[in-house]
Design a protein around this motif. Structure first.
Motif, short mmCIF file in Angstrom:
data_model
loop_
_atom_site.label_atom_id
_atom_site.label_comp_id
_atom_site.label_asym_id
_atom_site.label_seq_id
_atom_site.Cartn_x
_atom_site.Cartn_y
_atom_site.Cartn_z
N LEU A 192 21.15 9.59 37.29
CA LEU A 192 22.34 9.06 38.27
C LEU A 192 22.39 9.88 39.52
O LEU A 192 22.32 10.98 39.48
N VAL A 193 22.32 9.06 40.64
CA VAL A 193 22.44 9.55 41.92
C VAL A 193 23.57 9.02 42.66
O VAL A 193 23.72 7.71 42.66
N GLY A 194 24.28 9.79 43.57
CA GLY A 194 25.34 9.15 44.14
C GLY A 194 25.09 9.55 45.73
O GLY A 194 25.07 10.98 45.97
N VAL A 195 25.07 8.86 46.47
CA VAL A 195 24.93 9.25 48.13
C VAL A 195 26.10 8.63 49.14
O VAL A 195 26.32 7.36 48.40
N ASP A 196 26.38 9.23 49.91
CA ASP A 196 27.34 8.75 51.10
C ASP A 196 26.26 8.11 51.92
O ASP A 196 25.82 8.64 52.88
N PRO A 197 26.51 6.58 52.25
CA PRO A 197 25.65 6.01 53.04
C PRO A 197 26.02 6.46 54.60
O PRO A 197 25.19 6.09 55.48
N GLN A 198 27.29 6.80 54.76
CA GLN A 198 27.58 7.21 56.16
C GLN A 198 27.17 8.41 56.74
O GLN A 198 27.20 8.74 58.06
N ASN A 199 26.40 9.36 55.74
CA ASN A 199 25.93 10.44 56.49
C ASN A 199 24.74 11.31 55.68
O ASN A 199 24.33 12.07 55.92
N GLY A 200 24.43 10.56 54.61
CA GLY A 200 23.18 10.98 53.83
C GLY A 200 23.63 11.78 52.85
O GLY A 200 22.37 12.24 52.19
N GLN A 201 24.55 12.26 52.68
CA GLN A 201 25.15 13.43 51.80
C GLN A 201 24.83 13.08 50.39
O GLN A 201 25.46 12.05 49.92
N ILE A 202 24.29 13.74 49.52
CA ILE A 202 24.29 13.69 48.04
C ILE A 202 25.36 14.19 47.31
O ILE A 202 25.73 15.31 47.49
N LEU A 203 26.14 13.29 46.84
CA LEU A 203 27.64 13.36 46.19
C LEU A 203 27.23 13.84 44.87
O LEU A 203 28.15 14.76 44.30
N THR A 204 26.43 13.30 44.12
CA THR A 204 25.98 13.53 42.60
C THR A 204 24.65 13.55 42.39
O THR A 204 23.85 12.77 43.10
N MET A 205 24.10 14.30 41.52
CA MET A 205 22.66 14.19 41.18
C MET A 205 22.56 14.64 39.65
O MET A 205 22.87 15.89 39.11
N VAL A 206 22.27 13.67 38.76
CA VAL A 206 22.10 13.99 37.15
C VAL A 206 20.86 13.84 37.02
O VAL A 206 20.41 12.48 36.95
N GLY A 207 19.85 14.71 36.54
CA GLY A 207 18.40 14.27 36.57
C GLY A 207 18.20 13.99 35.13
O GLY A 207 16.75 13.56 34.91
N SER A 208 18.88 14.22 34.00
CA SER A 208 18.69 13.70 32.96
C SER A 208 19.76 13.69 32.10
O SER A 208 21.01 14.00 32.77
N ARG A 209 19.81 13.17 30.67
CA ARG A 209 21.14 13.35 29.99
C ARG A 209 21.41 14.87 29.78
O ARG A 209 22.64 14.85 29.53
N ASN A 210 20.69 15.81 29.85
CA ASN A 210 21.40 17.22 29.59
C ASN A 210 20.07 17.98 30.13
O ASN A 210 19.18 18.16 29.55
N TYR A 211 20.39 19.00 31.03
CA TYR A 211 19.19 19.87 31.41
C TYR A 211 18.52 20.66 30.41
O TYR A 211 17.47 20.91 30.45
N PHE A 212 19.76 21.20 29.71
CA PHE A 212 18.99 21.89 28.53
C PHE A 212 18.77 21.26 27.37
O PHE A 212 18.44 22.24 26.40
N ASP A 213 18.43 20.05 27.35
CA ASP A 213 18.22 19.12 26.20
C ASP A 213 16.51 19.65 26.06
O ASP A 213 15.64 19.16 26.89
N ASP A 214 16.22 20.10 24.95
CA ASP A 214 14.56 20.51 24.75
C ASP A 214 13.78 19.33 24.07
O ASP A 214 12.81 19.32 23.77
N VAL A 215 14.54 18.30 23.65
CA VAL A 215 13.81 16.92 23.03
C VAL A 215 13.31 16.11 23.98
O VAL A 215 11.95 15.85 23.52
#
Length: 763
Positions: free
Chosen positions: A358-381
């Protein structure tokens, strides 16, 4: 020749004056060479003496203190408020000191071979390497921030004595102290210091700690291949981290290339045989999963860390002491991580989809508000450390790419009410117009529900994500122009137009969720583009601002009226009702959205936005295996909708603007599809418009367009007699027309049945 002679006459006085000055200089030097030699030699001795005296004042610290790496000046990353600490790059630094005898000879040889092959012969510095670095930096205009020509001894000095300031004075100190250190310690002692101090990313220092983290074994037990990896990571621990993997291979390809270079260097310098080198290159190794640490928004943190490393260098990153205020909204991030994990785990059983981003961005300035790159960064599966949100080249977007083609078509004069026909169509001119398959070189796409709807407005076709109209719109808009627009809006991964054809509009390329969400933000912001930004401000320990992105400047890359039309089409809940998203897209304010699912059901997307936030969600499997054959909306819409409702509750209510839009004075562009042609029959749009000039005169010979007969034949056969009875709304299945004899009867029987070999791309 005459112009040359005239120019030469004008330049002759300048040449003569230059010759005169040169002759005078030579004559003066001949007469006064002794004085010049004396004064020059004296100045040289004076400067050398000053430098010698200055060098003599530099004191090498107590050698016992060299074991203590400086971590008090660590870089700290904060959320956008500057109050929530996301990560301290050097807090709780993990380092296990070991003697050189406890380090595998392979590790020692690998590090020396790649970092400093002449380590055992030089005196602390290598003048040739310094001159080469200075020359390279001068060419690249990076005298202080470019290459350093550092030996292992110099790196020990940098890691344990000096600050990370990029100054000539500091560099001179480094050279002097390196030579002094060489006189005070044995080579093996210096190498031992380096191997215990070398940063391996985050809180990991030294080969012993790195070996335990990466392989679960002591550095003394490292194999040749493991040693090559340990040496390969050193130049850029963030960028070359074994946990910065790509989705397809599960490896960091930059690290793999560097590891192979290490093995080549070890062979080149006689440490290993060619057989050992080739065997190690061919071998595979599994890294242990990353350890859980006190870190918030891990994917985002390491995205920022890599940016800082690439811009400012590893040394500044390790010891700059910076305070980095990022764009992250910690409250939104925490909710996003919770939602992504919950729905990703639900999707494992329901849809055979193991991951989500999931990614969330503010269109009015380009600022990245959220960035979730996977279900859990430390998931080794899966593995979880891979950042699907931002890692290139990305994933295929499916129908989520369609708005860019529609936007280019609107820019050229088509309107939301323009009608094209959703009928089974052959688009490959290498096949017969009556061949309705996609076998061989043929291309005849179907729709997500295997139905065809007849005449459809562009509004309904986009809102309902119907494929045949989308392919036609891409052709009308022009592939190169659509790619140009997509790039201008922020899609960075679609570089070569020759790679793509009409399948592009159904998601034939690859994009990252960050790029796609940011590009949708251009629609949300009425055509104004802001580059995605993860950092608001960087300050050094004294409060001096190193980087400030708080006042970004946007650029108008799309006409405002076109952006407004796309927003209106994608927020039209009536037009999109047949998709069946129901409550997932019902909000109390303007919200535009588009879903997409790729062929073979490998990727599911949804991107939705308001004027002040754009949110994109992807679901699928890291290994690119297929999910259950369901529409993308069912897989990703629940997570997107839940997060969007939370995000909108934290942001001001906003609405899309709707200005007066251009209304071309051409009936077919306004949706009048049932007007008869010169032959009294209904025709597809290519009969009425020249694709290169859609608002201009009707084409004199429509058949000169190579796609005309392919589009028009099915329309003539199905709708030729429907003059005066057509509807431009689109939505009902088509019926047989009067000219059935022109093509085989089975064509009509199969209009709402996908024949063998027909690709069905989901909404």
């Amino acid at each position: 020749m005459r112009e040359w002679r005239n120019a030469r006459k004008k330049l002759d006085p300048l040449f003569r004056k230059a010759d005169d000055h040169f002759d005078r200089g030579v004559s003066y030097t001949r007469r006064h060479w002794r004085e010049i030699l004396v004064y020059g030699t004296g100045a040289g001795f004076f400067l050398g003496g000053v430098l010698f005296l200055w060098a003599g004042t530099l004191q090498l610290p107590d050698l016992s203190t060299l074991q203590e790496i400086k971590t008090e000046q660590s870089v700290k990353l904060y959320d956008r408020t500057g109050e929530v600490l996301l990560f301290d790059l050097n807090s709780d630094a993990r380092r296990t000191l070991i003697p050189l005898s406890a380090v595998s000879p392979y590790v020692q040889q690998a590090v020396v071979a790649i970092e400093d092959p002449e380590f055992y012969t030089h005196k602390g510095i290598k003048p040739t390497a310094i001159l080469r670095a200075v020359f390279t930096n001068l060419i690249q205009s990076e005298l202080l921030s470019g290459q350093g020509g550092s030996t292992i001894t110099q790196q020990v000095i940098k890691l344990s004595v000096l600050t990370s300031d990029k100054t000539i004075t500091r560099k001179l100190k480094e050279w002097v102290l390196a030579m002094k250190l060489e006189g005070a310690m044995e080579k093996d002692q210096i190498l031992e210091l380096y191997l215990n101090q070398a940063p391996y990313g985050g809180v990991i220092y030294g080969v012993e700690e790195a070996s335990m983290v990466f392989f679960g074994k002591h550095a003394s037990d490292a194999t040749l291949l493991e040693a090559a990896y340990l040496a390969a990571v050193l130049p850029a621990p963030s960028r070359l981290s074994p946990y910065k993997t790509d989705a397809e291979t599960g490896r960091n390809q930059r690290l793999e290339a560097r590891k192979n270079l290490v093995l080549d260097k070890m062979y080149e310098h006689g440490y290993i045989t060619v057989e050992q080198r080739d065997e190690a290159k061919a071998a595979q190794i599994e890294f242990l999963p990353p350890r859980d640490t006190s870190i918030i928004a891990a994917h985002f943190v390491f995205y920022v860390e890599e940016y800082l490393e690439e811009k400012y260098g590893e040394e500044a990153l390790q010891r700059g002491g910076w305070r980095v205020i990022t764009t992250l909204d910690a409250e939104l991030q925490a909710e996003a991580e919770k939602i992504v994990f919950k729905h990703a785990m639900n999707n494992v059983e329901s849809f055979n989809a193991t991951n989500m981003a999931l990614v969330g961005v503010d269109p009015q300035n380009g600022q990245i508000l959220t960035m979730v790159g996977s279900r859990n960064y430390f998931d080794d599966v899966i593995p979880g450390a891979y950042n699907v949100a931002a890692a290139s080249p990305g994933r295929q977007p499916g129908s989520a790419f369609k708005p860019f083609a529609y936007a280019e078509a609107l820019r050229k004069g088509y309107t939301p009410e323009t009608v094209v026909f959703d009928v089974r169509t052959q688009f490959s001119t290498a096949c017969e117009p009556t061949n309705m398959t996609s076998e061989g070189n043929c291309y005849s796409p179907g729709n997500y529900d295997d139905n065809f709807r007849g005449p459809m407005t562009l509004r309904n076709a986009l809102a309902q994500s119907i494929n045949v109209p989308a392919v036609k719109v891409l052709y009308l808009a022009g592939l190169s122009d659509v790619l140009r627009l997509a790039k201008a809006m922020g899609i960075t991964t679609l570089a070569d137009p020759a790679r793509y054809g009409l399948t592009l509009v159904l998601g034939g390329g690859e994009v990252t969720p960050l790029d796609l969400t940011s590009a949708y933000g251009v629609f949300a912001n009425n055509g104004v583009r802001y580059e995605p930004s993860a950092i608001l401000r960087v300050e050094d320990p004294t409060g001096r601002v190193i980087e400030d992105n708080s006042q970004p400047v946007g650029s108008q890359v799309l006409d405002q009226h076109v952006a407004e039309q796309i927003n209106d089409m994608l927020s039209d809940t009536v037009a999109s009702a047949p998709l069946g998203l129901g409550n997932f897209r019902t909000f109390s304010q303007d919200v535009a959205l588009k879903t997409g699912t790729t062929n073979d059901y490998r990727d599911a997307w949804i991107v939705g936005y308001t004027p002040n936030i754009a949110v994109g969600v992807w679901a699928g499997n890291n290994d690119n295996s297929a999910m259950e054959r369901r529409t993308g909306g069912l897989i990703v819409a629940p997570a997107w909708s839940e997060f969007m409702r939370f995000a909108l509750s934290k942001r001001p209510v906003s609405a899309f603007t709707r200005s007066e839009w251009p209304n071309p004075n051409k009936p077919v562009l306004q949706g009048n599809w049932s007007n008869p042609g010169r032959d009294g029959l209904v025709h597809e749009i290519l009969y009425w418009v020249d694709k290169n000039n859609p608002t201009g005169p009707e084409p004199f010979n429509p058949a000169s367009d190579p796609q005309f007969e392919y589009w028009d034949l099915p329309v003539r056969n199905v709708y030729g007699a429907a003059v005066g009875s057509g509807s431009s709304s689109g939505g009902s299945n088509q019926s047989e027309g009067p000219l059935q004899e022109i093509i085989p009867p089975e064509y009509f029987e199969s209009q709402n049945q996908a024949p063998s070999g027909t690709p069905i791309i989901e909404n």
